[in-house]
Design an enzyme around this catalytic site. Sequence first.
Site, mmCIF file in Angstrom:
data_model
loop_
_atom_site.group_PDB
_atom_site.id
_atom_site.type_symbol
_atom_site.label_atom_id
_atom_site.label_comp_id
_atom_site.label_asym_id
_atom_site.label_seq_id
_atom_site.Cartn_x
_atom_site.Cartn_y
_atom_site.Cartn_z
ATOM 1 N N ARG A 134 73.073 34.019 26.306
ATOM 2 C CA ARG A 134 73.743 33.844 27.608
ATOM 3 C C ARG A 134 75.242 34.057 27.458
ATOM 4 O O ARG A 134 75.885 34.637 28.328
ATOM 5 C CB ARG A 134 73.476 32.438 28.176
ATOM 6 C CG ARG A 134 72.122 32.262 28.794
ATOM 7 C CD ARG A 134 72.057 31.021 29.690
ATOM 8 N NE ARG A 134 72.426 29.798 28.997
ATOM 9 C CZ ARG A 134 71.613 29.078 28.230
ATOM 10 N NH1 ARG A 134 70.379 29.450 28.061
ATOM 11 N NH2 ARG A 134 72.044 27.978 27.645
ATOM 12 N N LYS A 187 81.846 26.547 43.857
ATOM 13 C CA LYS A 187 80.825 27.052 44.783
ATOM 14 C C LYS A 187 79.670 26.069 44.883
ATOM 15 O O LYS A 187 79.309 25.434 43.898
ATOM 16 C CB LYS A 187 80.296 28.394 44.281
ATOM 17 C CG LYS A 187 79.260 29.024 45.205
ATOM 18 C CD LYS A 187 78.596 30.241 44.586
ATOM 19 C CE LYS A 187 77.215 29.884 44.086
ATOM 20 N NZ LYS A 187 76.440 31.060 43.652
ATOM 21 N N GLU A 191 78.290 28.217 50.452
ATOM 22 C CA GLU A 191 77.292 29.286 50.509
ATOM 23 C C GLU A 191 75.959 28.787 51.060
ATOM 24 O O GLU A 191 75.092 28.337 50.306
ATOM 25 C CB GLU A 191 77.066 29.866 49.098
ATOM 26 C CG GLU A 191 76.067 31.017 49.089
ATOM 27 C CD GLU A 191 75.717 31.524 47.690
ATOM 28 O OE1 GLU A 191 75.877 30.775 46.711
ATOM 29 O OE2 GLU A 191 75.279 32.675 47.587
ATOM 30 N N LYS A 251 80.572 31.900 52.071
ATOM 31 C CA LYS A 251 79.785 32.939 51.399
ATOM 32 C C LYS A 251 78.466 33.073 52.138
ATOM 33 O O LYS A 251 77.727 32.093 52.269
ATOM 34 C CB LYS A 251 79.572 32.566 49.934
ATOM 35 C CG LYS A 251 78.717 33.582 49.175
ATOM 36 C CD LYS A 251 78.905 33.473 47.672
ATOM 37 C CE LYS A 251 77.995 34.437 46.933
ATOM 38 N NZ LYS A 251 78.321 34.579 45.518
HETATM 39 P P1 13P Z 1 73.466 37.707 44.516
HETATM 40 O O1 13P Z 1 74.604 38.647 44.807
HETATM 41 O O2 13P Z 1 72.586 38.179 43.393
HETATM 42 O O3 13P Z 1 72.700 37.344 45.746
HETATM 43 O O4 13P Z 1 74.095 36.362 43.995
HETATM 44 C C1 13P Z 1 75.173 35.803 44.643
HETATM 45 C C2 13P Z 1 75.193 34.357 44.441
HETATM 46 O O5 13P Z 1 76.223 33.797 44.169
HETATM 47 C C3 13P Z 1 73.944 33.582 44.623
HETATM 48 O O6 13P Z 1 74.222 32.213 44.617
#
Ligand code: 13P
Length: 333
Positions: free
Chosen positions: A44, A134, A176, A218
């Site tokens: 990772r 986030k 988000e 987001k």
């Molecule tokens: P994706 O662009 O792969 O959807 O991922 C964005 C993201 O931050 C998901 O939590």
Amino acid sequence: MTDLVAIARSFFAPGKGLLAADESVETATIRLASHGIQTGEEMRRQFRDLFIGAEGIEESLSGVILFTETLREKGNDKKLFTKSLTTRGIHPGVKVDLGTEPFPTSPHELITKGLFDLPERLAEYKKQGAVFTKWRAIIRIDGDTLPTAVAIYENAKRLASYAREVQMAGLVPILEPEVLLGGKHSRRRARAVIEETLGVLFSALEEQSVDRASVIVKTAMALSGSDSEKKDTPLEVAEDTIAALVASVPRQVAGIVFLSGGQTPDQATDNLSAICRLSKENGGTPWPLTFSYARALQDEALGMWKGKKENVPAARAAFLARLAKVSAAVDHS
Ligand code: 13P
């Protein structure tokens, strides 16, 4: 005092956006396995280094969202990832939610957890160099039955509590609430759900006195479900996405970033370009727009890398090529 509004706005410099490199251990394991890569902590770390260690990313990236373990790790150049980003003018941030669990009131829906010890964790992440955070909530569409209003509301309340704690800790919150692409729903249904979800979110933010001016939203784009027959044109996506956002996001918000959500890299690039072009043609949206992609920026490179050192240069070249295209999509100047 930290000027959170200035930091939040600084993500939206022309042609710049964010890389979401914050896959949890579980998600990273699945993602890498889908490219035939066996994982553990060191793999990772190399996965993160593939992207963060690429030369020139600062031309297109204003921020990188990290997973907590990456805050403590060093790249192959022996520098802490956070330091290496900061010295190139890229803000390091961190995903602070702790994933999801079934919502007891509506067990087919998910609710995001992680509020319990958040203030203590935020203080630690800040010490480690994070300037933003986030929190991801998941909203699933299923016909007319899902999402339920209670699940939207509970996720919104938790996003608002998160945002408040983050602002009090002197960090910028990215909120988000992801409306998932999976399903047979129409693009119009996705648009309506995005609009409702964001509308409820902003009421919750107001109830909890969150400062909108240093908040970044987001969101998913308004797209037909991945199991529907319909192939949306970029213009259709742009019209419905902008309509949903204009109807639900107050003008004071620092900016809006898009997730790619399972679109192919080309779709995510073309749809973003159409959204930004349409916005510009109509005299601009009230808030700046940019990308915050994980899969659409990383997938082509992961396909080439396969976890092997000798493939790093080709994989990075594929990543930088995609990053340049996505960056061009948000820069119609
Ligand atoms: P994706 O662009 O792969 O959807 O991922 C964005 C993201 O931050 C998901 O939590």
